[in-house]
Scaffold this motif. Structure first.
Motif, PDB file in Angstrom:
ATOM      1  N   LEU A 685       1.133  -1.242   0.038  1.00  0.00           N
ATOM      2  CA  LEU A 685       0.475   0.154  -0.196  1.00  0.00           C
ATOM      3  C   LEU A 685       0.642   0.924  -0.174  1.00  0.00           C
ATOM      4  O   LEU A 685       0.595   2.268  -0.603  1.00  0.00           O
ATOM      5  N   GLU A 686       1.671   1.014   0.256  1.00  0.00           N
ATOM      6  CA  GLU A 686       2.680   2.206   1.038  1.00  0.00           C
ATOM      7  C   GLU A 686       3.644   3.015  -0.705  1.00  0.00           C
ATOM      8  O   GLU A 686       3.546   4.065  -1.155  1.00  0.00           O
ATOM      9  N   GLN A 687       3.620   1.865  -1.634  1.00  0.00           N
ATOM     10  CA  GLN A 687       4.226   2.027  -2.946  1.00  0.00           C
ATOM     11  C   GLN A 687       2.700   2.595  -3.521  1.00  0.00           C
ATOM     12  O   GLN A 687       2.869   3.253  -4.535  1.00  0.00           O
ATOM     13  N   LEU A 688       1.939   1.972  -2.950  1.00  0.00           N
ATOM     14  CA  LEU A 688       0.384   1.809  -4.438  1.00  0.00           C
ATOM     15  C   LEU A 688       0.194   3.359  -3.615  1.00  0.00           C
ATOM     16  O   LEU A 688      -0.655   4.433  -4.852  1.00  0.00           O
ATOM     17  N   LYS A 689       0.341   3.973  -2.646  1.00  0.00           N
ATOM     18  CA  LYS A 689      -0.416   5.336  -1.718  1.00  0.00           C
ATOM     19  C   LYS A 689       0.764   6.233  -2.807  1.00  0.00           C
ATOM     20  O   LYS A 689       0.251   7.543  -2.953  1.00  0.00           O
ATOM     21  N   ALA A 690       1.303   6.489  -2.735  1.00  0.00           N
ATOM     22  CA  ALA A 690       2.557   6.969  -3.656  1.00  0.00           C
ATOM     23  C   ALA A 690       1.779   7.845  -5.388  1.00  0.00           C
ATOM     24  O   ALA A 690       2.272   8.192  -5.819  1.00  0.00           O
TER      25      ALA A 690
END
Length: 867
Positions: A685-690
């Motif tokens: 999710l951290e990569q997707l949030k970016a």
């Protein structure tokens, strides 16, 4: 400076108008009704019961037979109306269908009033089975209504000029006023014809119609041949309908003067918006002719006219409609519950009529009164009279439950009909009334499948309009009692003496009991706890909803997991509706999710919830297959656009048709693009949030609501995530909506970074299609293209032509055509999607409210040309 969309004219005016228009119409109708009752009382107060009996005795069978023959001729002309309307709409219907439609639509329209709506609803049910569209039926209903409305003033003016002296006496006008009024009517018609002649267009929608330019609008009118034919039909109809009443008069005035007065009374009854023009029509006829004919004889003639022209045709019309609905009786139970029909509405009207009959029959002495008294104690007979009247009031109320297809209303109605039939015999051998009630009970039992809702009676929303109709019925009941017993010594104490004494008029007790019962029920409805409008779903409700989605074929239901929409479950919690509110619009997203057999019941439950709080029910993005359910609760449909669907059973990437997509798939893999699927709860999710934050910043936008999910861990952890990786990083992702049925899948959030390879989005779509094709799914949805598929053809609804114009010219605000072209590369077919809303001005306000709900307010409406 922030501007609220709800304070911008004309939407504010439209919103206020839609909020109060029903109240204003009700107030106007009630005022006219009570004024008509007062006028009738003033005109009839000198009549006594003996004069009425003498007037009835003087009627001959020949007179009644001629009136009945005139009624048959009038209804034959009404069938001709239907024939002309079919020619105007350019549709082909069988003669038998036209006959059934003409009889049923006309009989119900004459009885209820507002014939364009009530008759139009009947036509919808009968003609939709013949392949006609809602536009075709609307054209036919409008043609029938307007042809009568435009012809009657002309006929009245001609009749007035044939015998102006008689007209002066009847209408209490001077000779100059008669000539001036008639001349003005002729001038208006002449100017209208000249205007149309100079604004005729060369196009012809069909051989029986022409197009005319009316200022900025294009209207379709019948050509000269069809218009002339319809004028003759309307003339014969008016003459034959007037002859029904004319033959019943003991002293027959000049026929042309009578027809003119009759037409004026008809027009006044229609404009009053009182159902059937009751009271208004009679007041005008009494005021105009009572001095010449005699009030008692004219009153009897008016009552018989209502029976012959209004009530008797309802019997064959109801039988034809019920026979039409009875064709589905042998169908499987599941099919019966899934289908909508008009049987419930017809039976509701029949039970309401039965209640009126039971109330008004209490003023009749009955047959063989001496025999009944000798067998049964008089106090028991008095109890039977009072009980029958109270049951009549309950029938008025149960009709509302039957209209909403409640099983509880059905079961109570059947029981009370059987009890009422026994009471009718007990209180005076009213064998005709008892037979009618018994037949209604048998019909209700026959159409048991039409009453499928398991909700309780107490959940029916309060309807002030319906209670107003019930109180008007009781007011008319009291009026009849006071008129019949005006020569009986009267004391105010009779109203509150409840001892069952023969000295107290049974009818007066029945009226007071009926009023008290109706008032108690209304007060209970007003002060009962209201259902909550909006509730935030808890974790347990979200879990139930998600399980329903997984077990269904409707992946779009996964949007319920966003938690920003309220959930309305059915009683067995096998289906739900997700909805939210904006202004006075309660907007449901998609069709009901879950068990197909529960859809109709859930839609009615949502309508009940909206009616409870006086809100506007709106269904957004519904499918064509479910439109009958929404029409059944009185909504109309507006096309929103088309959904792009890929039939995975016939999609073949190796075929010549998809060679460009095959190149995209191969080229993307060579360039280093890869598609990876993350099961629910495993995505980074951290990569997707970016990626998501970059997309929102690039679009100068914020998270949408309602019809789309939002980026949050709680929401995305429920779904499979598909991500495009390039050079070791995620550059695009989508969350996927799917179910355990492997029937259909679709996409929700789609986020990409700004600098990506040119063919990335095409590569993503091809990869998703191949993925679900491999898993054995039948369809993959690419989502809806707003305003797609709308037509600018002449004759199309205004809102559809406006949508087509925006689709072609609205590129400044949204790239409609670009979105259509992109999805057309993959889609194998397109399916229409609709919005179901109340009629009138409500669609305009509902569209604005829904748009604001999706965008999160007016600040969320941003120009987006790249979508």
């Amino acid at each position: 400076m922030k501007i609220s969309a709800r304070k911008v004219l004309p939407w504010q005016f439209i919103e206020y108008f839609t909020r109060y228009r029903q109240f204003l119409a009700l107030l106007f109708g009630l005022s006219i009704f009570f004024i008509a009752l007062i006028v009738c009382w003033h005109l009839l107060k000198e009549i006594n019961l003996s004069e009425l009996k003498l007037a009835i005795h003087n009627l001959s069978m020949r007179t009644i037979a001629l009136s009945c023959l005139s009624a048959i001729g009038s209804y034959l002309m009404l069938i001709c109306y239907e024939w002309s309307a079919a020619r105007y709409a350019g549709v082909n219907l069988k003669p038998s269908t036209i006959i059934v439609g003409g009889i049923c639509a006309s009989a119900i329209g004459n009885a209820i009033g507002l014939s364009a709506l009530s008759g139009g609803a009947v036509r919808c049910r009968l003609y939709f089975k013949q392949g006609l569209t809602a536009i075709d039926v609307a054209r036919m209903s409008l043609f029938v209504t307007l042809s009568l409305g435009f012809s009657l003033p002309l006929f009245a003016a001609i009749a007035a000029l044939i015998h102006p002296h008689q007209t002066m006496l009847a209408l209490h006008m001077t000779k100059n006023s008669v000539w001036l009024t008639a001349g003005s009517i002729f001038s208006i018609y002449a100017l209208l014809l000249i205007f149309l002649c100079y604004h005729r267009l060369p196009e012809r929608p069909n051989e029986n119609t022409r197009l005319f330019k009316l200022f900025r609008w294009t209207i379709r009118l019948p050509n000269i041949q069809l218009a002339s034919c319809q004028l003759v039909i309307t003339l014969f109809d008016a003459v034959l309908a007037g002859a029904i009443l004319y033959f019943l008069l003991p002293i027959q005035p000049n026929f042309f003067t009578f027809i003119m007065i009759y037409i004026l009374a008809l027009v006044a009854g229609v404009l009053s918006h009182v159902p059937g023009g009751v009271g208004v029509f009679e007041a005008i006829m009494l005021a105009s002719l009572s001095s010449e004919i005699g009030t008692a004889s004219l009153t009897v003639a008016l009552v018989l006219y209502r029976i012959i022209y209004i009530l008797l045709p309802l019997i064959p019309a109801s039988i034809l409609l019920l026979a039409n609905e009875g064709k589905n009786f042998l169908a499987p139970p599941q099919a019966k519950e899934a289908k909508t029909g008009i049987a419930a509405s017809v039976m509701a009207a029949t039970v309401f009529f039965a209640g009126v009959v039971m109330m008004f029959s209490s003023v009749l002495p009955g047959f063989n009164r001496k025999l009944i008294i000798s067998l049964i104690p008089e106090k028991v007979i008095n109890i039977a009279h009072l009980s029958a009247s109270l049951i009549g009031v309950l029938f008025l109320l149960l009709a509302m439950g039957l209209r909403r297809r409640l099983f509880s209303a059905w079961s109570v109605s059947v029981i009370l009909l059987l009890i009422g039939s026994a009471l009718s015999l007990l209180r005076g051998l009213h064998w005709i009334e008892a037979s009618v009630l018994l037949c209604v009970a048998i019909l209700l039992i026959h159409f048991r499948h039409a009453f499928y809702r398991k909700s309780r009676l107490i959940v029916i929303p309060f309807s002030f309009n319906f209670f107003a109709i019930c109180f008007c019925t009781i007011a008319l009941f009291v009026w009849v009692i006071l008129f019949i017993y005006q020569d009986v010594p009267y004391s105010h104490s009779l109203w509150w003496q409840f001892e069952l004494d023969s000295k107290v008029p049974r009818a007066l007790r029945a009226a007071l009991g009926s009023f008290i019962l109706l008032s108690c029920v209304m007060l209970f409805w007003i002060f009962r706890p209201a259902l909550p409008i909006l509730t935030t779903p808890n974790n347990d409700q979200l879990s139930k909803a998600y399980q329903i989605v997984l077990d269904s074929k409707q992946p779009e239901g996964g949007l319920a997991m966003s938690g920003d929409k309220s959930l309305l479950f059915n009683a067995s919690e096998t289906a739900f509706i997700m909805y939210s509110r904006r202004g006075r619009s309660m907007v449901a997203l998609y069709d009901p999710i879950g068990d197909n057999a529960e859809k109709a019941d859930l839609i009615w439950s949502f309508r009940d919830l909206c009616d409870e709080h006086h809100l506007r029910p709106v269904f957004y993005q519904v499918k064509a297959a479910n439109l009958p359910f929404y029409m059944d609760i009185g909504l109309r449909t507006v096309k929103l656009g088309e959904e792009a669907l890929v039939n995975l059973k016939i999609f073949d990437l190796t075929s010549k048709t998809y060679k460009d997509l095959r190149y995209t798939w191969n080229r993307g893999q060579r360039d280093g693009l890869s598609l990876k699927f993350y099961p629910p709860g495993t995505a980074p999710l951290e990569q997707l949030k970016a990626v998501s934050d970059a997309w929102l910043k690039n679009k100068h936008s914020k998270e949408k609501k309602f019809s789309l999910g939002s980026f949050s861990k709680q929401y995305l952890d429920n779904f499979t995530i598909a991500a495009i990786e390039y050079e070791g990083r995620i550059i695009a992702f989508v969350n996927l909506l799917e179910t355990n049925q492997n029937y259909s899948a679709s996409i929700d959030l789609m986020r990409v970074v700004q600098d990506i390879p040119k063919l990335t989005m095409e590569f993503l779509m091809v990869g998703l299609i191949l993925h679900y094709q491999e898993k054995g799914f039948k369809y993959f949805s690419l989502g809806m293209v707003p305003l797609a598929g709308m037509q600018r053809r002449r004759g199309a609804p205004m809102i559809q032509r406006l949508g087509a114009l925006v689709f072609r010219r609205g590129g400044r605000f949204y790239n409609f055509q670009g979105l259509r072209r992109f999805k057309e590369k993959f889609a194998t077919h397109w399916e229409p999607r609709y919005m179901a809303v109340p009629a009138g001005l409500d669609p305009l306000v509902a569209i604005i409210d829904t748009t604001m709900l999706i965008s999160g307010g007016i600040t969320g409406l941003k120009k987006n040309k790249s979508s």
